[in-house]
Write an enzyme that holds these catalytic residues in place. Sequence first.
Site, PDB file in Angstrom:
ATOM      1  CG  HIS A  17      -1.933  -0.997   1.362  1.00 59.51           C
ATOM      2  ND1 HIS A  17      -2.120  -1.763   2.480  1.00 59.51           N
ATOM      3  CD2 HIS A  17      -2.888  -1.393   0.483  1.00 59.51           C
ATOM      4  CE1 HIS A  17      -3.146  -2.581   2.294  1.00 59.51           C
ATOM      5  NE2 HIS A  17      -3.621  -2.389   1.095  1.00 59.51           N
ATOM      6  CE  LYS A  41     -12.690  -7.009   2.378  1.00 58.88           C
ATOM      7  NZ  LYS A  41     -11.478  -6.304   1.973  1.00 58.88           N
ATOM      8  NE  ARG A  90      -3.109  -7.097  -4.454  1.00 61.03           N
ATOM      9  CZ  ARG A  90      -3.919  -7.142  -3.407  1.00 61.03           C
ATOM     10  NH1 ARG A  90      -3.458  -7.458  -2.233  1.00 61.03           N
ATOM     11  NH2 ARG A  90      -5.193  -6.885  -3.554  1.00 61.03           N
ATOM     12  CB  SER A 128      -4.591  -6.505   4.422  1.00 61.80           C
ATOM     13  OG  SER A 128      -4.129  -5.256   3.994  1.00 61.80           O
TER      14      SER A 128
HETATM   15  P1  ADP Z   1      -6.024  -6.051   0.517  1.00 59.31           P
HETATM   16  O1  ADP Z   1      -6.499  -6.561  -0.814  1.00 59.31           O
HETATM   17  O2  ADP Z   1      -4.573  -6.285   0.753  1.00 59.31           O
HETATM   18  O3  ADP Z   1      -6.913  -6.391   1.683  1.00 59.31           O
HETATM   19  P2  ADP Z   1      -7.120  -3.339   0.449  1.00 59.31           P
HETATM   20  O4  ADP Z   1      -8.553  -3.684   0.335  1.00 59.31           O
HETATM   21  O5  ADP Z   1      -6.734  -2.518   1.617  1.00 59.31           O
HETATM   22  O6  ADP Z   1      -6.068  -4.509   0.405  1.00 59.31           O
HETATM   23  O7  ADP Z   1      -6.646  -2.663  -0.896  1.00 59.31           O
HETATM   24  C1  ADP Z   1      -6.627  -1.315  -1.171  1.00 59.31           C
HETATM   25  C2  ADP Z   1      -5.977  -1.080  -2.510  1.00 59.31           C
HETATM   26  O8  ADP Z   1      -4.583  -1.384  -2.424  1.00 59.31           O
HETATM   27  C3  ADP Z   1      -6.502  -1.932  -3.667  1.00 59.31           C
HETATM   28  O9  ADP Z   1      -6.479  -1.116  -4.826  1.00 59.31           O
HETATM   29  C4  ADP Z   1      -5.484  -3.044  -3.772  1.00 59.31           C
HETATM   30  O10 ADP Z   1      -5.419  -3.563  -5.075  1.00 59.31           O
HETATM   31  C5  ADP Z   1      -4.216  -2.297  -3.435  1.00 59.31           C
HETATM   32  N1  ADP Z   1      -3.162  -3.174  -2.904  1.00 59.31           N
HETATM   33  C6  ADP Z   1      -3.230  -3.998  -1.845  1.00 59.31           C
HETATM   34  N2  ADP Z   1      -2.055  -4.662  -1.659  1.00 59.31           N
HETATM   35  C7  ADP Z   1      -1.226  -4.230  -2.653  1.00 59.31           C
HETATM   36  C8  ADP Z   1       0.113  -4.552  -3.042  1.00 59.31           C
HETATM   37  N3  ADP Z   1       0.827  -5.470  -2.396  1.00 59.31           N
HETATM   38  N4  ADP Z   1       0.624  -3.924  -4.115  1.00 59.31           N
HETATM   39  C9  ADP Z   1      -0.127  -3.013  -4.793  1.00 59.31           C
HETATM   40  N5  ADP Z   1      -1.381  -2.681  -4.501  1.00 59.31           N
HETATM   41  C10 ADP Z   1      -1.934  -3.271  -3.442  1.00 59.31           C
END
Ligand code: ADP
Length: 171
Positions: A17, A41, A90, A128
Amino acid sequence: MRRAVYPGSFDPITLGHIDIIDRALNLFDELVVAVVRNPSKNALFSLEERQDIIGRVLPGRDRLKVATFSGLLVKFVEAQGAHAIVKGLRAVSDFDFEFQMSLLNRQLNPRIDTVFLMTQDRYAFLSSSSVREIASLGGSVNQMVPPLVEERLRERFGLSEPGRGQTVDRE
Ligand code: ADP
């Protein structure tokens, strides 16, 4: 002023992130990290904890704001005076869902665009949920999250201080 919103659960924030945040700050004048209240969630950290952690691990970025929101993303983006949504990608598996969401959001407000930033290869498998799972099983997440998050995870799962990572010190 080019302002963008980066929405997500951030439960908890990872180095993946943070990489997206830093790269988005190179593209936009201001970035609002928007922590989503998602009742469906089962969150490990509360909305307030997630917001607080993000503020603490991202000091000195004065063009960055951390907010929370619930409801329709495009309405929040409008209310922030922003014109772009930032998303991280990703793997191909992220693409399908994000593609759908961006088309829906465009239908709801054609003036708001979604900007996709590709992750770095070292963060391609980082999520996450995997961080939560590894930490809950007592594994080291120090290559995946900032030290403060690692500490909070240890507190949350009642683990004792490990010898930082899995490397073995030689004498
Ligand atoms: P997660 O899928 O890890 O639970 P979130 O719902 O917090 O994450 O995701 C928020 C944003 O961050 C989304 O656009 C997701 O694609 C992006 N994101 C999450 N992890 C990564 C990563 N390792 N690299 C790039 N973008 C990421």
